[in-house]
Design a protein around this motif. Structure first.
Motif, mmCIF file in Angstrom:
data_model
loop_
_atom_site.group_PDB
_atom_site.id
_atom_site.type_symbol
_atom_site.label_atom_id
_atom_site.label_comp_id
_atom_site.label_asym_id
_atom_site.label_seq_id
_atom_site.Cartn_x
_atom_site.Cartn_y
_atom_site.Cartn_z
ATOM 1 N N PHE A 122 0.858 -1.188 0.000
ATOM 2 C CA PHE A 122 0.000 0.000 0.000
ATOM 3 C C PHE A 122 0.890 1.232 0.000
ATOM 4 C CE2 PHE A 122 -2.491 -3.431 1.805
ATOM 5 C CZ PHE A 122 -3.686 -3.309 1.118
ATOM 6 N N PHE A 123 0.430 2.268 -0.710
ATOM 7 C CA PHE A 123 1.293 3.396 -1.013
ATOM 8 C C PHE A 123 0.911 4.646 -0.223
ATOM 9 C CE2 PHE A 123 0.574 1.016 -5.077
ATOM 10 C CZ PHE A 123 1.731 0.263 -4.998
ATOM 11 N N LEU A 124 1.959 5.355 0.241
ATOM 12 C CA LEU A 124 1.779 6.677 0.830
ATOM 13 C C LEU A 124 2.533 7.686 -0.040
ATOM 14 C CD1 LEU A 124 2.133 6.239 4.702
ATOM 15 C CD2 LEU A 124 0.091 6.877 3.403
ATOM 16 N N PRO A 125 1.858 8.724 -0.532
ATOM 17 C CA PRO A 125 2.531 9.704 -1.387
ATOM 18 C C PRO A 125 3.702 10.360 -0.661
ATOM 19 C CG PRO A 125 0.140 9.984 -1.467
ATOM 20 C CD PRO A 125 0.415 9.022 -0.351
ATOM 21 N N ALA A 126 4.827 10.484 -1.376
ATOM 22 C CA ALA A 126 6.015 11.133 -0.827
ATOM 23 C C ALA A 126 6.112 12.538 -1.412
ATOM 24 C CB ALA A 126 7.265 10.326 -1.167
ATOM 25 N N GLY A 127 5.698 13.533 -0.623
ATOM 26 C CA GLY A 127 5.783 14.920 -1.055
ATOM 27 C C GLY A 127 7.148 15.503 -0.764
ATOM 28 N N LYS A 128 7.255 16.822 -0.828
ATOM 29 C CA LYS A 128 8.567 17.450 -0.650
ATOM 30 C C LYS A 128 9.104 17.309 0.768
ATOM 31 C CE LYS A 128 6.923 22.162 0.299
ATOM 32 N NZ LYS A 128 7.048 23.578 -0.104
ATOM 33 N N ASP A 129 8.225 17.002 1.731
ATOM 34 C CA ASP A 129 8.655 16.749 3.107
ATOM 35 C C ASP A 129 8.537 15.275 3.475
ATOM 36 O OD1 ASP A 129 9.258 19.444 3.762
ATOM 37 O OD2 ASP A 129 7.128 19.862 3.991
ATOM 38 N N GLY A 130 8.369 14.410 2.457
ATOM 39 C CA GLY A 130 8.224 12.986 2.715
ATOM 40 C C GLY A 130 6.769 12.590 2.896
ATOM 41 N N ILE A 131 6.532 11.403 3.432
ATOM 42 C CA ILE A 131 5.166 10.907 3.586
ATOM 43 C C ILE A 131 4.457 11.609 4.743
ATOM 44 C CG2 ILE A 131 5.769 8.636 2.659
ATOM 45 C CD1 ILE A 131 5.601 7.595 5.589
ATOM 46 N N ASP A 132 3.126 11.647 4.676
ATOM 47 C CA ASP A 132 2.297 12.210 5.739
ATOM 48 C C ASP A 132 1.988 11.102 6.749
ATOM 49 O OD1 ASP A 132 0.457 13.358 7.396
ATOM 50 O OD2 ASP A 132 -0.975 13.892 5.824
ATOM 51 N N PRO A 133 2.462 11.199 7.986
ATOM 52 C CA PRO A 133 2.229 10.149 8.983
ATOM 53 C C PRO A 133 0.753 9.833 9.202
ATOM 54 C CG PRO A 133 3.905 11.681 9.760
ATOM 55 C CD PRO A 133 3.302 12.289 8.527
ATOM 56 N N GLN A 134 -0.133 10.824 9.028
ATOM 57 C CA GLN A 134 -1.559 10.566 9.245
ATOM 58 C C GLN A 134 -2.089 9.543 8.247
ATOM 59 O OE1 GLN A 134 -3.396 11.657 11.888
ATOM 60 N NE2 GLN A 134 -1.342 12.332 12.525
ATOM 61 N N GLY A 135 -1.518 9.532 7.049
ATOM 62 C CA GLY A 135 -1.921 8.541 6.067
ATOM 63 C C GLY A 135 -1.588 7.134 6.526
ATOM 64 N N LEU A 136 -0.531 7.002 7.305
ATOM 65 C CA LEU A 136 -0.153 5.694 7.841
ATOM 66 C C LEU A 136 -1.222 5.166 8.788
ATOM 67 C CD1 LEU A 136 1.906 3.429 8.245
ATOM 68 C CD2 LEU A 136 3.031 4.858 9.964
ATOM 69 N N GLY A 179 20.340 8.510 -27.931
ATOM 70 C CA GLY A 179 21.588 8.183 -27.251
ATOM 71 C C GLY A 179 21.648 8.540 -25.785
ATOM 72 N N VAL A 180 20.499 8.582 -25.103
ATOM 73 C CA VAL A 180 20.488 8.854 -23.665
ATOM 74 C C VAL A 180 19.405 7.991 -23.022
ATOM 75 C CG1 VAL A 180 18.850 10.801 -23.886
ATOM 76 C CG2 VAL A 180 20.364 10.666 -21.892
ATOM 77 N N ILE A 181 19.636 7.583 -21.767
ATOM 78 C CA ILE A 181 18.677 6.716 -21.089
ATOM 79 C C ILE A 181 18.401 7.233 -19.683
ATOM 80 C CG2 ILE A 181 20.437 5.117 -20.193
ATOM 81 C CD1 ILE A 181 18.423 2.837 -20.862
ATOM 82 N N PHE A 182 17.165 7.070 -19.229
ATOM 83 C CA PHE A 182 16.732 7.489 -17.897
ATOM 84 C C PHE A 182 15.719 6.467 -17.404
ATOM 85 C CE2 PHE A 182 14.057 9.545 -21.060
ATOM 86 C CZ PHE A 182 12.791 9.144 -20.654
ATOM 87 N N VAL A 183 15.143 6.700 -16.228
ATOM 88 C CA VAL A 183 14.130 5.798 -15.685
ATOM 89 C C VAL A 183 12.764 6.479 -15.739
ATOM 90 C CG1 VAL A 183 13.325 4.549 -13.641
ATOM 91 C CG2 VAL A 183 15.768 4.636 -14.170
ATOM 92 N N PRO A 184 11.786 5.901 -16.445
ATOM 93 C CA PRO A 184 10.435 6.477 -16.455
ATOM 94 C C PRO A 184 9.825 6.427 -15.050
ATOM 95 C CG PRO A 184 10.703 4.833 -18.199
ATOM 96 C CD PRO A 184 11.886 4.706 -17.298
ATOM 97 N N GLY A 185 9.141 7.475 -14.684
ATOM 98 C CA GLY A 185 8.555 7.541 -13.348
ATOM 99 C C GLY A 185 7.512 6.484 -13.082
ATOM 100 N N SER A 186 6.847 6.010 -14.128
ATOM 101 C CA SER A 186 5.778 5.025 -13.939
ATOM 102 C C SER A 186 6.307 3.691 -13.441
ATOM 103 C CB SER A 186 5.020 4.813 -15.259
ATOM 104 O OG SER A 186 5.898 4.450 -16.300
ATOM 105 N N THR A 187 7.626 3.441 -13.556
ATOM 106 C CA THR A 187 8.200 2.212 -13.005
ATOM 107 C C THR A 187 8.476 2.340 -11.515
ATOM 108 O OG1 THR A 187 10.513 2.826 -13.417
ATOM 109 C CG2 THR A 187 9.323 1.753 -15.216
ATOM 110 N N MET A 188 8.305 3.546 -10.965
ATOM 111 C CA MET A 188 8.646 3.771 -9.562
ATOM 112 C C MET A 188 7.479 4.311 -8.745
ATOM 113 S SD MET A 188 12.516 5.227 -9.958
ATOM 114 C CE MET A 188 13.102 4.345 -8.514
ATOM 115 N N GLY A 189 6.315 4.466 -9.370
ATOM 116 C CA GLY A 189 5.176 4.992 -8.638
ATOM 117 C C GLY A 189 3.927 5.013 -9.491
ATOM 118 N N THR A 190 2.860 5.508 -8.902
ATOM 119 C CA THR A 190 1.566 5.456 -9.571
ATOM 120 C C THR A 190 1.310 6.665 -10.464
ATOM 121 O OG1 THR A 190 0.506 6.536 -7.666
ATOM 122 C CG2 THR A 190 0.585 4.130 -7.666
#
Length: 481
Positions: free
Chosen positions: A228-242, A434-445
């Motif tokens: 189960f996922f908790l969104p990680a904002g600029k200050d990290g996850i919101d403990p209340q969501g936990l 000629g450049v490679i990166f990681v798509p965000g969809s492989t790391m989150g919703t």
């Protein structure tokens, strides 16, 4: 032919065809003295592309059920029921039947192409070779004799290294511990896998950040763990969501990367770190703290880990030398309650009989030497320069097309496109450029994000990589427009 393709199934069409032909071979419908339908004929009859039939025949040939004979066509293998009864194992079925799931296709593609080293690499989480402390390690190996033995070591790992890591954790990360509470692992990846295998069971529920490196770990699915996922904002996850997730799903464990998180680069605020620890103590939920980057703070400040703030023994602390010294050493560790460490150690012994003695000796001597602190200071400075280059050229080449939070440490930058974009198609076009990166969809919703890593390439390649990314984005935008 009475067989029909069922397009409503998730089973690929070529596998449906291969399974049908196999069954017809085994019951004698397709004899050994007559050819099977030609690829073109079968494709027309089933209403599929010829390439689909070719793939089905390839699979049957690999399993030893058919053979292609020049001038005669595709035939059932003649000695399939012969006296020798020699059969090729049906490897494809074994591969698909394994309990451990493979990486996702996108992850496999990224690893394949980064291994080939033909693209500018803004995807890999590995340090570039010039950031490894090669001279220091050579000095250690040249001037200090190997004092260990080459047999199996202590189940927890070499005692000298564990004592050195305990001192390192106390000095560098304010974690009071000793050698009996530390298990040496083959990097942090093995540590996390061992924790999942040893301490969780099928059906258990865990919390991970969204986005997160853990999002792409198939070990959770392989073990039957519900994530189960908790969104990680600029200050990290919101403990209340936990709290809300725990009330609905009875969370058994929390996996966090709180310091310069992968992929967002964000720092979980000190207030939220303390609140999460309070909730962990209130509900009795253990926390797995994955901490590869806390020593890379560009300000050179010491950042309090969850483990250093943990007064109740609720945190299993995972770290390694992979992201700060050299990934090839394969030195990681778990720090936690003694009973837990011994349980995990027992399983590790079943898997690999412990870690390589020589690598542990090198890691121990490097951590004990003055080279280590000098290396960390130099690493911080060089990573900051590369981060600044990445930010400058993102602003220069992509201007107002992207937005991001500036990381204060670590090796990752989480980049959001302001307009709707298919990041997987962007990856395909970027690889052509000629450049490679990681798509965000492989790391989150969430969609429309990419992870750019600045540890693997030097400054001039970072500039060229962002330029190539901008060219790929221009082409993708024209197609989508």
């Amino acid at each position: 032919m009475h067989f029909q393709i069922d397009r409503s199934l998730k089973t690929p069409l070529y596998k449906q065809i291969a399974k049908y032909i196999e069954e017809e071979i085994l019951d004698g419908t397709f004899p050994t003295d007559k050819p099977l339908p030609s690829e073109r004929t079968l494709a027309t009859e089933l209403g599929v592309n010829r390439s689909t039939v070719v793939t089905a025949y390839d699979e049957l040939e690999a399993e030893g059920l058919i053979q292609r004979i020049q001038g005669a066509g595709t035939m059932v293998t003649r000695d399939i029921w012969g006296m020798t009864k020699k059969r090729i194992p049906r490897w494809n079925q074994y591969i698909e039947a394994g309990s451990y799931l493979p990486n996702t296709p996108i992850a496999q593609k990224i690893r394949k192409h980064t291994a080939e080293d033909t693209l500018i690499n803004l995807a890999s989480g590995e340090l570039s070779a010039d950031l490894f402390p090669l001279n220091a390690l050579r000095n250690i190996m040249a001037t200090r004799s190997f004092i260990g033995h080459l047999g199996y070591d202590h189940p927890l790992g070499n005692v000298n290294l564990r004592q050195t890591i305990a001192k390192h954790l106390t000095y560098s990360r304010d974690i009071e511990t000793d050698a009996n509470h530390i298990l040496i692992t083959s990097g942090a990846q093995q540590a996390i896998h061992l924790i999942i295998e040893c301490l969780l069971k099928q059906g258990d529920s865990v919390v991970i950040e969204d986005p997160s490196y853990h999002y792409d770990l198939q070990i959770f699915k392989s073990a039957g763990i519900q994530t189960f996922f908790l969104p990680a904002g600029k200050d990290g996850i919101d403990p209340q969501g936990l709290i809300n997730l725990h009330k609905r799903h009875r969370i058994r464990m929390i996996f966090l990367n709180p310091i310069f998180q992968n992929p967002t680069g964000t720092l979980l605020s000190i207030e939220r770190r303390k609140e999460i620890l309070d909730l962990s103590a209130e509900y009795g939920i253990p926390i797995v703290e994955d901490d590869p980057y806390s020593l890379t703070a560009f300000s050179h400040e010491k950042i309090s880990t969850l483990k250093s703030l943990d007064m109740n023994g609720n945190v299993l602390y995972v770290s390694s030398l992979s992201k700060i010294v050299a990934s090839g050493l394969r030195i990681g560790w778990i720090n936690g309650p003694k009973s837990v460490i011994e349980r995990i150690s027992d399983v590790k012994q079943q898997v690999d009989f412990g870690h390589a003695s020589y690598n542990q000796w090198i890691a121990n001597d490097f951590l004990e030497s003055p080279f280590f602190e000098a290396h960390i200071n130099e690493l911080r400075n060089k990573l900051k320069i590369r981060r600044d280059h990445l930010i400058y050229y993102l602003n220069f080449y992509l201007q107002d097309k992207v937005e991001f939070e500036i990381p204060k440490g670590g090796i990752h930058l989480w980049c959001k496109f302001k307009e709707e974009i298919d990041e997987v198609k962007l990856l395909e076009e970027s690889m052509k450029q000629g450049v490679i990166f990681v798509p965000g969809s492989t790391m989150g919703t969430k969609k429309g994000y990419i992870r750019l890593t600045f540890a693997r390439e030097k400054e001039e390649n970072i500039k060229e990589g962002v330029y190539r990314l901008s060219k790929a984005l221009g082409k993708i935008s024209k197609w989508m427009g």
